[in-house]
Design an enzyme around this catalytic site. Structure first.
Site, mmCIF file in Angstrom:
data_model
loop_
_atom_site.group_PDB
_atom_site.id
_atom_site.type_symbol
_atom_site.label_atom_id
_atom_site.label_comp_id
_atom_site.label_asym_id
_atom_site.label_seq_id
_atom_site.Cartn_x
_atom_site.Cartn_y
_atom_site.Cartn_z
ATOM 1 N N CYS A 4 0.834 -1.211 0.000
ATOM 2 C CA CYS A 4 0.000 0.000 0.000
ATOM 3 C C CYS A 4 0.871 1.266 0.000
ATOM 4 O O CYS A 4 1.780 1.410 0.824
ATOM 5 C CB CYS A 4 -0.899 -0.035 1.231
ATOM 6 N N CYS A 7 0.768 3.142 3.341
ATOM 7 C CA CYS A 7 1.540 2.433 4.377
ATOM 8 C C CYS A 7 3.039 2.696 4.180
ATOM 9 O O CYS A 7 3.781 2.838 5.158
ATOM 10 C CB CYS A 7 1.232 0.939 4.351
ATOM 11 N N ASP A 30 -0.913 16.640 -0.036
ATOM 12 C CA ASP A 30 -1.211 15.886 -1.250
ATOM 13 C C ASP A 30 -0.217 16.273 -2.344
ATOM 14 O O ASP A 30 0.100 17.450 -2.525
ATOM 15 C CB ASP A 30 -2.654 16.169 -1.709
ATOM 16 N N HIS A 46 -3.731 0.258 8.696
ATOM 17 C CA HIS A 46 -4.287 0.133 7.350
ATOM 18 C C HIS A 46 -5.756 -0.267 7.416
ATOM 19 O O HIS A 46 -6.097 -1.330 7.923
ATOM 20 C CB HIS A 46 -3.521 -0.880 6.493
ATOM 21 N N ASN A 86 -13.158 9.679 -0.462
ATOM 22 C CA ASN A 86 -13.672 8.950 -1.626
ATOM 23 C C ASN A 86 -13.678 7.457 -1.323
ATOM 24 O O ASN A 86 -12.787 6.957 -0.626
ATOM 25 C CB ASN A 86 -12.800 9.237 -2.846
ATOM 26 N N GLY A 92 -14.177 7.401 -6.875
ATOM 27 C CA GLY A 92 -12.921 8.032 -7.277
ATOM 28 C C GLY A 92 -11.767 7.755 -6.336
ATOM 29 O O GLY A 92 -10.788 8.505 -6.306
ATOM 30 N N HIS A 97 -6.414 3.080 0.952
ATOM 31 C CA HIS A 97 -6.062 3.219 2.373
ATOM 32 C C HIS A 97 -6.864 4.432 2.831
ATOM 33 O O HIS A 97 -6.705 5.522 2.258
ATOM 34 C CB HIS A 97 -4.556 3.421 2.537
ATOM 35 N N HIS A 99 -8.438 7.681 3.818
ATOM 36 C CA HIS A 99 -7.855 9.016 3.962
ATOM 37 C C HIS A 99 -8.941 10.063 3.832
ATOM 38 O O HIS A 99 -9.874 9.926 3.050
ATOM 39 C CB HIS A 99 -6.744 9.273 2.936
ATOM 40 N N HIS A 101 -9.396 13.916 2.718
ATOM 41 C CA HIS A 101 -8.810 15.093 2.077
ATOM 42 C C HIS A 101 -9.271 16.323 2.860
ATOM 43 O O HIS A 101 -10.474 16.495 3.101
ATOM 44 C CB HIS A 101 -9.331 15.248 0.640
HETATM 45 P P1 AMP Z 1 -8.111 9.391 -3.717
HETATM 46 O O1 AMP Z 1 -8.147 9.611 -5.220
HETATM 47 O O2 AMP Z 1 -9.291 9.923 -2.981
HETATM 48 O O3 AMP Z 1 -7.830 7.942 -3.392
HETATM 49 O O4 AMP Z 1 -6.906 10.253 -3.189
HETATM 50 C C1 AMP Z 1 -5.579 9.835 -3.318
HETATM 51 C C2 AMP Z 1 -4.743 11.075 -3.244
HETATM 52 O O5 AMP Z 1 -3.417 10.697 -2.974
HETATM 53 C C3 AMP Z 1 -4.722 11.900 -4.534
HETATM 54 O O6 AMP Z 1 -5.225 13.204 -4.275
HETATM 55 C C4 AMP Z 1 -3.245 11.923 -4.909
HETATM 56 O O7 AMP Z 1 -2.829 13.159 -5.447
HETATM 57 C C5 AMP Z 1 -2.572 11.622 -3.593
HETATM 58 N N1 AMP Z 1 -1.256 11.016 -3.690
HETATM 59 C C6 AMP Z 1 -0.873 9.987 -4.492
HETATM 60 N N2 AMP Z 1 0.420 9.683 -4.279
HETATM 61 C C7 AMP Z 1 0.858 10.536 -3.310
HETATM 62 C C8 AMP Z 1 2.125 10.732 -2.667
HETATM 63 N N3 AMP Z 1 3.201 9.973 -2.936
HETATM 64 N N4 AMP Z 1 2.219 11.720 -1.739
HETATM 65 C C9 AMP Z 1 1.154 12.493 -1.451
HETATM 66 N N5 AMP Z 1 -0.060 12.346 -2.024
HETATM 67 C C10 AMP Z 1 -0.202 11.393 -2.944
HETATM 68 ZN ZN ZN Z 2 -2.151 1.100 3.801
#
Ligand code: AMP
Ligand code: ZN
Length: 112
Positions: A4, A7, A30, A46, A86, A92, A97, A99, A101
Site C-alpha cells: 500500500c 503504508c 497531497d 491500514h 472517496n 474516485g 487506504h 484518507h 482530504h
Molecule cells: P483518492 O483519489 O481519494 O484515493 O486520493 C488519493 C490522493 O493521494 C490523490 O489526491 C493523490 O494526489 C494523492 N497522492 C498519491 N500519491 C501521493 C504521494 N506519494 N504523496 C502524497 N499524495 C499522494
Molecule cells: Zn495502507
C-alpha cells in the site's frame, strides 16, 4: 507484504511532506493539490476505506475528523474548507487506504 502506497509513506519508505503525526494518525500534503491547502489525514492502521470501517474503529474515525479540523485551524482556513473521503471505484478512490482530504485556502467549486 503490504504494497500500500500510504503504508509506505507511514513507514517513511516513500517521502512525504508531513504536517502532523501522533500514535495513530499522520497528515501530509497531497502531491497533486486541488487547492492552495490540500492535506491528507490518514490512520497509521491500514483500513481500506470508510466502507469497511468496523465498530472498533469508531473512535479512530472520529479522531481523524477532529485532527482534520485542528489542522484546518493551523492553516488558517477559518473561512471554510472541505473534508472529503472517496470510496471505491465509482467514488474516485485511487489509494485504497482510508484518507480524508482536507481542502481549502480559496472558495471551492461545487465538485471536488
Ligand atoms: P483518492 O483519489 O481519494 O484515493 O486520493 C488519493 C490522493 O493521494 C490523490 O489526491 C493523490 O494526489 C494523492 N497522492 C498519491 N500519491 C501521493 C504521494 N506519494 N504523496 C502524497 N499524495 C499522494
Ligand atoms: Zn495502507
Amino acid at each position: 507484504m503490504n504494497n500500500c502506497l500510504f503504508c509506505k509513506i507511514i513507514n517513511n519508505e516513500i517521502p512525504s511532506e508531513k504536517v502532523y503525526s501522533d500514535e495513530e494518525i499522520i497528515a501530509f500534503k497531497d502531491i497533486n493539490p486541488q487547492a492552495p491547502v490540500h492535506i491528507l489525514v490518514i490512520p497509521k492502521k491500514h483500513i481500506d476505506g470508510a466502507d469497511v470501517l468496523e465498530k472498533e474503529d469508531a473512535a479512530l474515525a472520529g479522531r481523524l475528523l477532529l485532527t482534520a479540523a485542528r489542522i484546518a485551524e493551523q492553516f488558517h482556513l477559518s473561512n471554510g474548507y472541505r473534508i472529503v473521503t472517496n470510496i471505491g471505484e465509482h467514488g474516485g478512490q485511487t489509494v485504497r487506504h482510508l484518507h480524508f482530504h482536507l481542502i481549502g485556502g480559496e472558495k471551492l467549486i461545487d465538485s471536488f
